[in-house]
Design an enzyme around this catalytic site. Structure first.
Site, PDB file in Angstrom:
ATOM      1  N   GLU A 261     -12.451  -8.882  24.940  1.00  0.00           N
ATOM      2  CA  GLU A 261     -12.592  -8.203  23.675  1.00  0.00           C
ATOM      3  C   GLU A 261     -11.326  -7.394  23.241  1.00  0.00           C
ATOM      4  OE1 GLU A 261     -15.409  -5.685  25.403  1.00  0.00           O
ATOM      5  OE2 GLU A 261     -17.058  -7.092  25.653  1.00  0.00           O
ATOM      6  N   PRO A 262     -10.316  -8.232  22.884  1.00  0.00           N
ATOM      7  CA  PRO A 262      -9.324  -7.462  22.321  1.00  0.00           C
ATOM      8  C   PRO A 262      -9.410  -6.637  20.826  1.00  0.00           C
ATOM      9  CG  PRO A 262      -8.658  -9.963  21.862  1.00  0.00           C
ATOM     10  CD  PRO A 262     -10.166  -9.525  22.919  1.00  0.00           C
ATOM     11  N   GLY A 263      -9.139  -5.561  20.585  1.00  0.00           N
ATOM     12  CA  GLY A 263      -9.149  -4.807  19.424  1.00  0.00           C
ATOM     13  C   GLY A 263      -7.752  -4.673  18.963  1.00  0.00           C
ATOM     14  N   ARG A 300      -4.997   9.054  15.019  1.00  0.00           N
ATOM     15  CA  ARG A 300      -4.563   8.858  16.448  1.00  0.00           C
ATOM     16  C   ARG A 300      -3.735   9.841  16.789  1.00  0.00           C
ATOM     17  NH1 ARG A 300      -2.036   5.201  18.228  1.00  0.00           N
ATOM     18  NH2 ARG A 300      -3.314   4.902  20.343  1.00  0.00           N
ATOM     19  N   TYR A 304      -5.531  11.920  19.933  1.00  0.00           N
ATOM     20  CA  TYR A 304      -5.151  11.352  21.152  1.00  0.00           C
ATOM     21  C   TYR A 304      -3.909  11.928  21.659  1.00  0.00           C
ATOM     22  CZ  TYR A 304      -8.683   7.774  20.032  1.00  0.00           C
ATOM     23  OH  TYR A 304      -9.705   6.999  19.672  1.00  0.00           O
ATOM     24  N   CYS A 334      -4.937  20.807   5.562  1.00  0.00           N
ATOM     25  CA  CYS A 334      -4.890  22.409   5.960  1.00  0.00           C
ATOM     26  C   CYS A 334      -5.206  22.626   7.394  1.00  0.00           C
ATOM     27  CB  CYS A 334      -5.693  23.433   4.909  1.00  0.00           C
ATOM     28  SG  CYS A 334      -4.919  23.261   3.308  1.00  0.00           S
ATOM     29  N   GLU A 335      -4.492  22.128   8.264  1.00  0.00           N
ATOM     30  CA  GLU A 335      -4.783  22.512   9.756  1.00  0.00           C
ATOM     31  C   GLU A 335      -3.552  22.465  10.702  1.00  0.00           C
ATOM     32  OE1 GLU A 335      -7.822  20.996  12.212  1.00  0.00           O
ATOM     33  OE2 GLU A 335      -9.202  20.915  10.728  1.00  0.00           O
ATOM     34  N   TYR A 363      -7.195   1.097  14.763  1.00  0.00           N
ATOM     35  CA  TYR A 363      -7.785   2.468  14.733  1.00  0.00           C
ATOM     36  C   TYR A 363      -7.243   3.493  13.777  1.00  0.00           C
ATOM     37  CZ  TYR A 363      -9.593   0.269  18.949  1.00  0.00           C
ATOM     38  OH  TYR A 363     -10.190  -0.611  19.679  1.00  0.00           O
TER      39      TYR A 363
HETATM   40  C1  PLP Z   1     -13.185  -0.549  21.730  1.00  0.00           C
HETATM   41  C2  PLP Z   1     -13.606  -1.639  22.640  1.00  0.00           C
HETATM   42  C3  PLP Z   1     -12.842  -2.760  22.704  1.00  0.00           C
HETATM   43  C4  PLP Z   1     -11.378  -2.799  22.427  1.00  0.00           C
HETATM   44  O1  PLP Z   1     -10.332  -2.061  23.078  1.00  0.00           O
HETATM   45  P1  PLP Z   1      -8.915  -2.331  22.494  1.00  0.00           P
HETATM   46  O2  PLP Z   1      -8.221  -1.287  23.497  1.00  0.00           O
HETATM   47  O3  PLP Z   1      -8.662  -1.929  21.268  1.00  0.00           O
HETATM   48  O4  PLP Z   1      -8.563  -3.719  22.925  1.00  0.00           O
HETATM   49  C5  PLP Z   1     -13.247  -3.821  23.574  1.00  0.00           C
HETATM   50  N1  PLP Z   1     -14.674  -3.736  24.200  1.00  0.00           N
HETATM   51  C6  PLP Z   1     -15.420  -2.539  23.820  1.00  0.00           C
HETATM   52  C7  PLP Z   1     -16.762  -2.695  24.503  1.00  0.00           C
HETATM   53  C8  PLP Z   1     -14.861  -1.576  23.261  1.00  0.00           C
HETATM   54  O5  PLP Z   1     -15.573  -0.312  23.009  1.00  0.00           O
END
Ligand code: PLP
Length: 404
Positions: A261-263, A300, A304, A334-335, A363
């Site tokens: 599940e790459p984001g 971000r 983070y 304004c922070e 993100y």
């Molecule tokens: C956010 C998320 C991802 C993706 O994470 P990345 O760090 O962006 O690859 C995959 N699976 C789940 C369940 C998530 O919550």
């Protein structure tokens, strides 16, 4: 940087500043890199929360990706981008019955992440299919807030509850189609990912015969700092493929699929956030480069403590680029926490110069807000032919009041 000074001037003049710009070339390249790295053995689904722009989603789908959604809103966008129900995986946590109903009506596979949600969903979808998210007790990530596996997070079912999971499945005549996990975000070395995958596969082999898929989650990192290495996919293959071989040899369903599940990996590097320097000042020995990139646009760094590479884009000649100075690049909110880059060594900057915040495609916009009644910026795609296309208009004053 994939844009030169003239292009940056043109884009900001036409679409405003700040503005997100994405490179279609880099996006497609990263899609292919990951897809090819796993040689078809681990199929990727894009984790939509990283970037929800419809045009990017369409490209990612064209590249052969499925998609993971975390809310009905994300499912709605995925449908608009052309994803079919069987290409969408809903990974909910603490969701309402209405949300479960939304997925059941569309025949979208749902993953639940607690015994209580398994019970609720099974009661609503008796005789149907479900996946369960486990937490293997291994976590990884760049910051506590993004570690989503391990013993100190809200996610997943602890493996000691396998028996209870089976009891609920039996009670409602449910078919368990998949097991998934996600240990956290942004790792560059695959060791913890492989360790978590090994744990998960052992648990599946012992407890859950007949699954259609096992999903190892996302978290593949990108080098935000110039000195960081790129993710070593050869090492990832070396660590993961023997696990898959071993698992398939002992598992009852030889046709079980493996998924990930790459984001961030897919969309971080194709995005740059452009802004303009409005003011420069010295206060108590510090230099502040004041821009229009507030943290409402890119959260971000504030959320983070993340590092983003920052480039000064000007029409001045090259020799000035060698004289650098330590500055703080800040925004217009304004922070006092509204800092994009702290004590960063940058080439000479002047008012009117542009600032490019790199690797902002993941993100970035998806976490943007209207805080301080700032308008969220436009998003622009640099297409393969080098042209620019508006892919989301900026907010307007009307968008600030339309819900009152
Ligand atoms: C956010 C998320 C991802 C993706 O994470 P990345 O760090 O962006 O690859 C995959 N699976 C789940 C369940 C998530 O919550």
């Amino acid at each position: 940087m994939f844009l030169n000074y003239d292009e940056v001037s043109e884009i900001t003049a036409e679409y405003g500043s700040p503005v997100y710009v994405y490179s279609e070339e880099i996006l497609r390249d990263r899609c292919r890199t990951l897809l090819e790295a796993f040689e078809g053995r681990i199929a990727p689904s894009f984790s939509v929360k990283a970037n929800t722009n419809l045009s990017l989603l369409k490209i990612i789908r064209e590249e052969g990706y499925g998609a993971d959604a975390m809310s009905p809103g994300e499912i709605y966008l995925l449908e608009k981008a052309g994803f079919q129900s069987d290409e969408i995986f809903y990974i909910g946590n603490n969701v309402s019955e209405d949300e479960f109903r939304f997925c059941i009506d569309r025949d979208i596979t749902v993953s639940v992440d607690s015994l209580s949600q398994l019970e609720t969903y099974s009661r609503m979808n008796r005789g149907g299919c479900v996946a369960v998210r486990f937490n293997p007790g291994v976590g990884a990530g760049h910051c506590d807030k993004v570690i989503t596996g391990g013993k100190k997070t809200k996610f997943g079912v602890e493996p000691k509850y396998c028996r209870e999971v089976k009891e609920i499945l039996e009670k409602y005549d449910m078919k368990l189609v998949g097991i998934n996990q996600h240990i956290g975000s942004l790792f560059l070395a695959p060791a913890s990912y492989a360790a978590a995958a090994a744990n998960l596969l052992d648990m599946v082999a012992e407890n859950f015969p007949g699954l259609e898929f096992v999903d190892f989650g996302g978290g593949f990192g990108v080098p935000y700092r110039p000195e960081e290495p790129r993710l070593d996919f050869a090492a990832a293959r070396d660590a993961l493929f023997p696990l898959l071989d071993d698992f398939t040899a002992r598992y009852d369903n030889k046709f079980v699929h493996f998924k990930c599940e790459p984001g961030r990996f897919v969309c971080a590097e194709c995005g740059a956030l452009l802004g303009t320097v409005n003011a420069i000042k010295e206060n108590y020995g510090e230099t502040y480069v004041g821009t229009d990139i507030g943290f409402n646009v890119l959260m971000r760094p504030v959320l983070y403590g993340s590092y983003h590479e920052v480039e000064v884009i000007s029409d001045r000649g090259g020799e000035e680029q060698s004289e650098t100075k330590k500055v703080n690049v800040v925004g217009n909110i304004c922070e006092s926490g509204d800092i994009i880059a702290k004590e960063r060594e940058l080439p000479r900057v002047e008012e009117g110069d542009f600032i490019a915040v790199m690797n902002a495609g993941a993100y970035g916009y998806s976490m943007a807000s209207n805080y301080n009644c700032r308008l969220r910026p436009a998003e622009v795609l640099k297409t393969l032919d080098g042209g620019f296309k508006l892919i989301r208009a900026a907010d307007t004053f009307e968008s600030l009041v339309e819900n009152f």
